[in-house]
Design a protein around this motif. Structure first.
Motif, PDB file in Angstrom:
ATOM      1  N   THR A 129      40.600  39.090  49.200  1.00 40.21           N
ATOM      2  CA  THR A 129      41.807  39.648  48.602  1.00 40.21           C
ATOM      3  C   THR A 129      42.715  40.153  49.714  1.00 40.21           C
ATOM      4  OG1 THR A 129      40.620  40.304  46.593  1.00 40.21           O
ATOM      5  CG2 THR A 129      42.752  41.338  46.999  1.00 40.21           C
TER       6      THR A 129
ATOM      7  N   ARG B 145      44.340  37.399  45.454  1.00 39.02           N
ATOM      8  CA  ARG B 145      42.912  37.099  45.375  1.00 39.02           C
ATOM      9  C   ARG B 145      42.789  35.588  45.489  1.00 39.02           C
ATOM     10  NH1 ARG B 145      38.491  34.503  42.351  1.00 39.02           N
ATOM     11  NH2 ARG B 145      36.928  36.069  41.879  1.00 39.02           N
TER      12      ARG B 145
ATOM     13  N   THR C 249      35.756  33.965  48.895  1.00 33.60           N
ATOM     14  CA  THR C 249      36.790  34.731  48.201  1.00 33.60           C
ATOM     15  C   THR C 249      37.198  35.947  49.012  1.00 33.60           C
ATOM     16  OG1 THR C 249      35.915  34.032  46.061  1.00 33.60           O
ATOM     17  CG2 THR C 249      37.360  35.950  46.080  1.00 33.60           C
TER      18      THR C 249
ATOM     19  N   ALA D 271      40.594  29.792  41.136  1.00 33.14           N
ATOM     20  CA  ALA D 271      40.029  30.906  41.900  1.00 33.14           C
ATOM     21  C   ALA D 271      41.086  31.900  42.363  1.00 33.14           C
ATOM     22  CB  ALA D 271      39.271  30.366  43.114  1.00 33.14           C
ATOM     23  N   THR D 272      42.348  31.604  42.115  1.00 32.08           N
ATOM     24  CA  THR D 272      43.448  32.420  42.630  1.00 32.08           C
ATOM     25  C   THR D 272      44.016  33.323  41.549  1.00 32.08           C
ATOM     26  OG1 THR D 272      44.064  30.720  44.247  1.00 32.08           O
ATOM     27  CG2 THR D 272      45.749  32.322  43.655  1.00 32.08           C
TER      28      THR D 272
END
Length: 216
Positions: A125, A117, A123, A104-105
């Protein structure tokens, strides 16, 4: 190190105009590098994978040693199996969490900033313009990877638990965001240093240019 175009085809970032960024870049800003943590290194550095594995091996050895006096070493060895199986399950869970976090990064370095992110469930940023970064330090991480830690300027307030594991461990009062466990960290640090130096020096160059033209 060139910008990795493969992230454009990653379904995890398909809803973003540029992978890892919530909006298109302003005119003149370019992506210089993108990357993500290495899963095994992240599990070891931020989630204690090595300590967890060692703990269950210790328990298994302790159980065998305690029973060996009455059962003999060979007879006591099967008693270690439940501890080792439980240890494998716990390590697998930790690796799965690290995999989800790494997947997810997406860390991004542009000509103007660092963007992170992050977040598997929620989530977000994090944008760090070079002018808001006081310093960046690189430390070694497991598996030949490295971590780049950022100290921010001013009264920037960051939540430790919100950013975890993308933070410097145990610095909760003055949270320091970090690009954790990235491969070839030395090259990434060079890209970051050159970009920050160029960006920060631009106002000075722009200010001197009209003076030079007037002198001519």
């Amino acid at each position: 190190m060139p910008y990795d175009e493969s992230y454009k085809n990653d379904p995890d970032f398909a809803f973003e105009p540029i992978p890892g960024l919530p909006e298109a870049l302003p005119p003149g800003e370019r992506v210089l590098w993108q990357g993500r943590p290495q899963t095994l290194a992240l599990a070891r550095a931020s989630m204690g994978l090595s300590w967890i594995a060692g703990y269950f091996v210790f328990l298994a050895g302790l159980r065998v040693a305690a029973s060996s006096a009455t059962m003999g070493w060979l007879g006591a060895l099967p008693l270690a199996i439940p501890f080792l199986v439980l240890g494998v399950i716990c390590c697998a869970i930790v690796l799965l969490i690290a995999r989800v976090q790494a997947r997810a990064t997406l860390y991004t370095i542009t000509t103007d900033r660092v963007a992170m992110r992050i977040g598997a469930a929620l989530t977000l940023t994090l944008n760090l313009p070079f002018k808001r970064i006081a310093s960046a330090d690189m430390t070694d991480a497991p598996g030949g990877t490295g971590t780049i830690v950022f100290k921010t300027l001013g009264d920037t307030r960051l939540g430790y638990m919100v950013l975890w594991p993308h933070v410097r461990p145990w610095h909760m009062r003055h949270v320091q965001p970090a690009m954790r466990c990235i491969p070839d960290a030395a090259s990434v640090a060079d890209i970051l240093g050159q970009a920050a130096e160029t960006r920060i020096s631009q106002p000075e160059i722009a200010r001197r240019a009209p003076q030079a033209m007037a002198a001519e």
